[in-house]
Motif scaffolding. Structure first.
Motif, PDB file in Angstrom:
ATOM      1  N   THR A  49      95.952 119.308  69.249  1.00 53.53           N
ATOM      2  CA  THR A  49      96.781 118.367  70.006  1.00 53.53           C
ATOM      3  C   THR A  49      95.952 117.142  70.386  1.00 53.53           C
ATOM      4  O   THR A  49      94.859 117.294  70.940  1.00 53.53           O
TER       5      THR A  49
ATOM      6  N   TRP B  67     101.397 115.615  76.687  1.00 55.24           N
ATOM      7  CA  TRP B  67     101.848 114.274  76.311  1.00 55.24           C
ATOM      8  C   TRP B  67     102.709 113.610  77.378  1.00 55.24           C
ATOM      9  O   TRP B  67     102.569 112.431  77.650  1.00 55.24           O
TER      10      TRP B  67
ATOM     11  N   LYS C  65     101.941 108.080  70.216  1.00 53.93           N
ATOM     12  CA  LYS C  65     101.553 108.567  71.550  1.00 53.93           C
ATOM     13  C   LYS C  65     100.857 109.928  71.525  1.00 53.93           C
ATOM     14  O   LYS C  65     100.015 110.212  72.367  1.00 53.93           O
ATOM     15  N   GLY C  66     101.262 110.763  70.592  1.00 53.64           N
ATOM     16  CA  GLY C  66     100.679 112.103  70.551  1.00 53.64           C
ATOM     17  C   GLY C  66     100.861 112.730  69.189  1.00 53.64           C
ATOM     18  O   GLY C  66     101.833 112.453  68.492  1.00 53.64           O
TER      19      GLY C  66
ATOM     20  N   LYS D 114      96.178 113.369  72.408  1.00 51.52           N
ATOM     21  CA  LYS D 114      96.911 112.438  73.268  1.00 51.52           C
ATOM     22  C   LYS D 114      96.261 111.067  73.112  1.00 51.52           C
ATOM     23  O   LYS D 114      95.039 110.930  73.242  1.00 51.52           O
TER      24      LYS D 114
ATOM     25  N   TYR E  92     105.825 110.478  68.194  1.00 47.76           N
ATOM     26  CA  TYR E  92     104.907 111.621  68.196  1.00 47.76           C
ATOM     27  C   TYR E  92     104.988 112.254  66.809  1.00 47.76           C
ATOM     28  O   TYR E  92     105.873 111.916  66.022  1.00 47.76           O
TER      29      TYR E  92
END
Length: 282
Positions: free
Chosen positions: A96, A266, A65-66, A98, A13
């Motif tokens: 943000t 996430w 992933k995020g 995802k 991340y």
């Protein structure tokens, strides 16, 4: 805090911005992963504006992933996403992302972060009258959060009145009474309205530098006022609030809760708020 052991299963991340080295997110997000035993690392990625599209493609290619998004990419990044939340649509900024197997969902957790932080100062604020200073992306997040929380009166002050009026216009679909809820005024009229407002929120960057001029005459602040400045330090506005004996708050609670919400988006797990708060307070 034990060292992170990285292996072939470790998920990645991070945060993209320019500059990004000052970000507090890597420390408190990494601590959150460790607290819940999640095999993940969180890294800062410095991305120049001209490299943003390449960076977004890189997120997909590397199966990151995020990602959190900070200045100056929050608005520009939207065009590269596959899906955006209602918050992103109204606020016009995404903080943000995802990544679901290359399908990128965009969220904005700033409104949530602001409201959760405000609840620490005053749990019941729907019947309070607000003065919100500024009309940029942070202001949009604050106003969105307040409208969704049922606040009925907001005075929106900005140097450029037209920019504040754009928020009212853009939020019409959010609440059909928006023109009755939000009153737009120029910055130089703030003092005329201090008697009627309960909560004052600065969403501008004025106060970041010690030599910045005051937003209004701070001696007019009253003890009953609640003051929030979303800058991460005790600004002159907050110093004045402290001297008057007001309830006040800087930007760290908003940062904490917006980060916690991103973590939950996430991972699908409840964020360890107190662990994250402890790291932030150091």
């Amino acid at each position: 805090m034990s060292n992170v052991l990285v292996d072939g299963e470790t998920e990645v991340y991070g945060i993209i911005g320019y500059p990004v080295r000052h970000s507090k997110s890597p420390q408190f997000q990494t601590a959150a992963f460790q607290a819940l035993g999640i095999n993940a690392v969180y890294l800062p990625f410095q991305v120049r504006p001209e490299d943003l599209q390449k960076a977004i493609n890189g997120i997909k290619a590397l199966s990151i992933k995020g990602i959190n998004v900070t200045v100056p990419h929050k608005e520009e990044v939207i065009k590269y996403l596959d899906e955006i939340s209602e918050e992103v649509e109204y606020i016009g900024a995404c903080n943000t992302i995802k990544n679901i197997d290359g399908y990128l969902q965009g969220f904005n957790t700033d409104a949530y972060g602001f409201i959760e932080g405000l609840k620490e100062l005053t749990p019941d604020f729907a019947d309070k009258e607000f003065l919100v200073i500024g009309a940029g992306g942070a202001s949009r997040a604050v106003v969105y959060g307040l409208i969704k929380s049922g606040v009925q009166k907001i005075i929106l002050a900005n140097r450029t009145v037209k920019k504040a009026e754009e928020i009212v216009s853009d939020f019409k679909k959010l609440n059909r009474f928006i023109e009755e809820i939000i009153e737009v005024i120029p910055l130089n009229q703030i003092e005329n309205h201090l008697k009627e407002v309960d909560i004052i929120v600065n969403t501008t960057s004025i106060g970041l530098k010690d030599e910045d001029p005051p937003l209004f005459d701070y001696s007019k602040i009253e003890k009953r006022h609640i003051i929030v400045d979303i800058i991460y330090k005790k600004t002159k506005l907050l110093q004045a609030a402290e001297e008057k004996g007001c309830l006040y708050q800087d930007g760290l609670p908003m940062l904490l809760y917006q980060g916690a919400k991103a973590f939950e988006i996430w991972t699908g797990q409840r964020a360890p708020i107190e662990v994250m708060r402890e790291i932030l307070s150091k």
